[in-house]
Design a protein around this motif. Structure first.
Motif, PDB file in Angstrom:
ATOM      1  N   GLU A 118     -58.166  25.474 -10.625  1.00 31.17           N
ATOM      2  CA  GLU A 118     -57.289  24.137 -10.016  1.00 31.17           C
ATOM      3  C   GLU A 118     -57.154  24.008  -9.063  1.00 31.17           C
ATOM      4  O   GLU A 118     -57.245  22.462  -8.410  1.00 31.17           O
ATOM      5  N   HIS A 170     -57.545  19.405 -20.758  1.00 27.08           N
ATOM      6  CA  HIS A 170     -59.228  18.297 -20.368  1.00 27.08           C
ATOM      7  C   HIS A 170     -60.760  19.802 -20.747  1.00 27.08           C
ATOM      8  O   HIS A 170     -60.873  18.272 -20.892  1.00 27.08           O
ATOM      9  N   HIS A 195     -54.455  10.412 -19.844  1.00 29.36           N
ATOM     10  CA  HIS A 195     -54.366  11.026 -18.451  1.00 29.36           C
ATOM     11  C   HIS A 195     -53.059  10.745 -17.744  1.00 29.36           C
ATOM     12  O   HIS A 195     -52.343  11.815 -17.085  1.00 29.36           O
ATOM     13  N   HIS A 254     -51.391  19.047 -15.745  1.00 25.62           N
ATOM     14  CA  HIS A 254     -51.815  20.130 -15.034  1.00 25.62           C
ATOM     15  C   HIS A 254     -51.238  21.222 -14.292  1.00 25.62           C
ATOM     16  O   HIS A 254     -49.848  21.429 -14.941  1.00 25.62           O
ATOM     17  N   HIS A 295     -66.783  14.882 -12.476  1.00 26.84           N
ATOM     18  CA  HIS A 295     -66.347  16.233 -12.327  1.00 26.84           C
ATOM     19  C   HIS A 295     -66.061  17.492 -12.914  1.00 26.84           C
ATOM     20  O   HIS A 295     -65.808  18.982 -12.891  1.00 26.84           O
ATOM     21  N   HIS A 296     -65.341  16.811 -14.049  1.00 25.60           N
ATOM     22  CA  HIS A 296     -64.538  17.958 -15.179  1.00 25.60           C
ATOM     23  C   HIS A 296     -65.270  18.290 -15.546  1.00 25.60           C
ATOM     24  O   HIS A 296     -64.808  19.845 -15.856  1.00 25.60           O
ATOM     25  N   HIS A 319     -61.027  22.301  -7.833  1.00 29.94           N
ATOM     26  CA  HIS A 319     -61.219  21.068  -8.486  1.00 29.94           C
ATOM     27  C   HIS A 319     -60.628  19.622  -7.384  1.00 29.94           C
ATOM     28  O   HIS A 319     -60.888  19.284  -7.437  1.00 29.94           O
ATOM     29  N   ASP A 328     -65.278  22.251 -16.511  1.00 30.05           N
ATOM     30  CA  ASP A 328     -64.878  23.442 -17.593  1.00 30.05           C
ATOM     31  C   ASP A 328     -65.842  24.227 -17.786  1.00 30.05           C
ATOM     32  O   ASP A 328     -65.564  25.164 -18.505  1.00 30.05           O
TER      33      ASP A 328
END
Length: 529
Positions: free
Chosen positions: A345, A211, A180, A202, A389-390, A363, A394
């Protein structure tokens, strides 16, 4: 005892992840620019003898890029992974992996022919034993070295163009933290110069597919090192949350009793060391993160800058975001307006979809709210809340895909920021994945979300939604066309009747034949627009 048993599995299972395969991190592979390791099943490169794949030249996208990165030939990540390798394994059918030794996401079995769909669940719906197992898996990953992958500690130039390899071992969890970081780090231009307006994960169309792959690889890695093939990442549904509901010692760690910026000593995560958090130090040294420990996880949820992130996202924010019909728009970066990606995002207002980088929504709001390790992009994956969180982010992406059913062509083919065009390979994954390959429903990739498994009626409504939205946009034109058609029909009907009256005395020999009643069922009326 549980951790001992899990640790033993390391020696009998072959993990899979991304970045530099250990077998290719050597002088011979770097100088030849070839990474085509043998598959253990038959000993041939890429399992070619078993028709699993073959060593092929990498086919790079030639589509033009956006203007955000005005350089060429200064960053190892350009045209990934061609600076390091220009020949890799190209796998056939449902095979995957840097040596074609695995199955594609969503497939299993000896020949990768068995389809599977696993369910990601709300972390608060897990039983106590399931939750404890998840926490143990996280801690195991933090303490087991990756067997298949290493990380680069220098640029290709610093490696003397491959003749002096600079790689080191890393544990499984930190491998993903490093990936990342590597995807989002600044470009080193020499001296003390850097270019900050670059990010391969990003601020551009690839944010969601990147992601998605990251989580799939992380999920599979946990499955491999634990032997738990049914493991899936849980998600935290943070809509309308008043505080950090997972920030307690039962879940992801509570506050330290005397230092609110640290985690409670009762949490297993309080002993974790973060990596890749000192970007300014790396930039000044023109160096890469070497994955050495840099202190404990920091987190102080809610004590963030309220002018930038006044609250956690609401259900209304998410629903508005889902209503946006354009995946991407304009410059395709953080200044894009009415873009679903940019709004999700968090660079566009979740109530207007107008870009506003000074504010953080959806996000981004979660990252800023955590007010610590999660709040700095390059090192944000250090905090294990990152995966919860991700996973939920998603799921929102998945809801949008199901609602709008976009064709692959909706994902930009050209003029996106560097690394984000449809056919670009994602940095820094090996095996190679293109952005467009993951712009598809999750069930095709082998997973679903518990809260999206709705009744058939709701699914039918979701199916109709995009068509109803399109109809809404042209309803006035449709009404006008219907009125016009009605007038024309009335006029024609009148003319026909008038003609019939005029010819009322015509003999039966020249009268038109009547249509048999059974033929009426075969008559259809179509309007051509």
């Amino acid at each position: 005892m549980l951790l001992f048993a899990l640790g033993f599995l390391l020696f009998i299972l072959q993990p899979s992840a991304g970045q530099f395969p250990r077998v290719c991190a050597n002088v011979q592979s770097l100088l030849s620019k070839e990474c085509c390791p043998p598959w253990d099943g038959d000993g041939s490169p890429c399992g070619e003898l078993s028709s699993r794949g073959s060593c092929q030249n990498i086919l790079l996208s030639q589509a033009p890029l956006g203007p955000q990165f005005p350089f060429s030939g200064v960053d190892d990540r350009e045209d990934w992974p061609s600076v390091f390798y220009n020949r890799t394994c190209r796998c056939e059918g449902n095979f995957m992996g840097f040596n074609c030794g695995e199955c594609k996401f969503g497939f299993s079995g000896l020949n990768c022919t068995e389809r599977q769909v696993k369910t990601r669940r709300n972390i608060f719906q897990l039983t106590g034993s399931e939750k404890n197992k998840f926490l143990a898996y996280l801690n195991l990953a933090k303490n087991i070295p990756s067997q298949d992958y290493v990380i680069a500690t220098g640029t290709y130039a610093q490696m003397n163009n491959g003749s002096n390899p600079m790689f080191r071992d890393i544990n499984v969890y930190d491998l993903f933290v490093w990936m990342h970081y590597y995807a989002s780090r600044d470009t080193l231009l020499g001296g003390s110069n850097v270019w900050r307006d670059i990010d391969f994960a990003h601020e551009a169309p690839g944010f969601l597919p990147w992601h998605r792959v990251f989580l799939l690889m992380w999920e599979r890695q946990i499955q491999r090192i634990t032997g738990d093939e049914n493991f899936t990442i849980p998600y935290w549904d943070w809509r309308d949350a008043e505080d950090c509901e997972v920030c307690n010692d039962e879940y992801m760690g509570g506050r330290h009793p005397t230092n609110p910026n640290l985690l409670s000593p009762a949490s297993i995560f309080s002993s974790w060391q973060v990596i890749c958090t000192r970007s300014e130090e790396y930039n000044s040294q023109q160096a890469l993160c070497s994955a050495t420990g840099e202190g404990p996880i920091r987190r102080n949820p809610g004590n963030n800058d309220k002018s930038r992130t006044p609250r956690l996202p609401s259900s209304a924010d998410v629903e508005f975001c889902l209503s946006l019909t354009q995946y991407e728009s304009g410059p395709m970066d953080k200044m894009a307006n009415y873009s679903f990606r940019n709004t999700l995002e968090g660079f566009a207002d979740p109530q207007t979809a107008i870009s506003n980088p000074a504010q953080s929504g959806l996000h981004n709001a979660l990252h800023i709210y955590m007010n610590g390790s999660m709040s700095q992009v390059q090192g944000s994956a250090n905090d294990p809340i990152f995966v919860l969180h991700h996973a939920f982010v998603d799921s929102i992406f998945e809801r949008w895909l199901r609602r709008h059913r976009p064709m692959l062509e909706v994902y930009p083919a050209a003029n996106a920021p560097i690394g984000h065009n449809r056919e670009n390979y994602m940095v820094p994954f090996i095996p190679l994945y293109r952005n467009g390959e993951f712009f598809k429903p999750s069930r095709e990739l082998g997973y679903d979300y518990e809260y999206l498994q709705e009744p058939a009626l709701q699914s039918f409504q979701d199916f109709l939604t995009p068509y109803l939205q399109e109809a809404r946009q042209i309803w006035a034109w449709l009404v006008g066309a219907a009125v016009f058609g009605g007038i024309v029909t009335a006029v024609l009907t009148g003319l026909v009747r008038a003609c019939r009256k005029k010819k009322g005395g015509t003999s039966s020999e020249i009268q038109p034949l009547l249509v048999e009643s059974e033929d009426y069922n075969n008559i259809s009326y179509q309007s051509n627009f």
